[in-house]
Scaffold this active site. Structure first.
Site, mmCIF file in Angstrom:
data_model
loop_
_atom_site.group_PDB
_atom_site.id
_atom_site.type_symbol
_atom_site.label_atom_id
_atom_site.label_comp_id
_atom_site.label_asym_id
_atom_site.label_seq_id
_atom_site.Cartn_x
_atom_site.Cartn_y
_atom_site.Cartn_z
ATOM 1 N N CYS A 42 42.157 45.277 47.881
ATOM 2 C CA CYS A 42 41.862 44.199 48.822
ATOM 3 C C CYS A 42 41.721 44.731 50.244
ATOM 4 C CB CYS A 42 42.983 43.164 48.802
ATOM 5 S SG CYS A 42 42.779 41.944 47.531
ATOM 6 N N CYS A 71 41.834 39.643 45.384
ATOM 7 C CA CYS A 71 41.426 40.807 44.591
ATOM 8 C C CYS A 71 42.317 40.959 43.372
ATOM 9 C CB CYS A 71 41.511 42.066 45.442
ATOM 10 S SG CYS A 71 40.598 41.911 46.982
ATOM 11 N N CYS A 131 38.460 38.981 50.012
ATOM 12 C CA CYS A 131 38.166 39.800 48.838
ATOM 13 C C CYS A 131 37.228 40.908 49.315
ATOM 14 C CB CYS A 131 37.605 38.989 47.669
ATOM 15 S SG CYS A 131 36.004 38.262 47.939
#
Length: 139
Positions: free
Chosen positions: A86, A81, A10
């Site tokens: 991402c 994400c 993330c």
């Protein structure tokens, strides 16, 4: 080929990917489990608390940059994400995308109990997806 290592990605490597790392370490003993982010920061205390509620001690976790991860050590990349972009991960690993909203917030109007609820919801969604992955792949 059987997956032996999983990388969770993330942005800040502070909440979702940290919770995923902790949960996966518990669920997949013997696997190499890593997490990282494109803009690492610090592990969010609410993430630590949410994991502790599940009996997982993640107090030794640190926020890491995706650039420090050797692509040769990763079989499966799971990006977490939702609303943000991402991190990019180079390598030949299989990729899955689980768009999970970021439970962290700088909104001063959110009370601590609201933040805890957001982190618990994220943790529980990650656990549900990991359990499904485990069943589907017969790990």
């Amino acid at each position: 080929m059987r997956t032996q290592s999983i990388l969770f990605l993330c942005v800040a490597n502070s909440a979702r990917s940290q919770m995923a790392e902790g949960l996966a370490r518990q669920m997949f003993p013997g696997f190499r489990i890593q997490s990282a982010g494109s803009r690492p920061s610090r592990v969010n205390p609410y993430a630590l608390e949410a994991l502790a509620e599940q009996g997982i001690d993640a107090t030794t976790h640190t926020s890491k940059s995706v650039e420090t991860i050797d692509p040769a050590t990763v079989d499966l990349v799971i990006t977490l994400c939702a609303e943000e972009v991402c991190p990019l991960f180079l390598g030949k690993a299989e990729r899955l995308h689980w768009p999970i909203p970021d439970p962290a917030s700088d909104d001063p109007s959110l009370a601590p109990e609201e933040l805890r609820a957001r982190f618990r919801a994220g943790r529980d969604e990650i656990r549900r997806r990991l359990e499904t992955l485990k069943e589907e792949r017969a790990w």
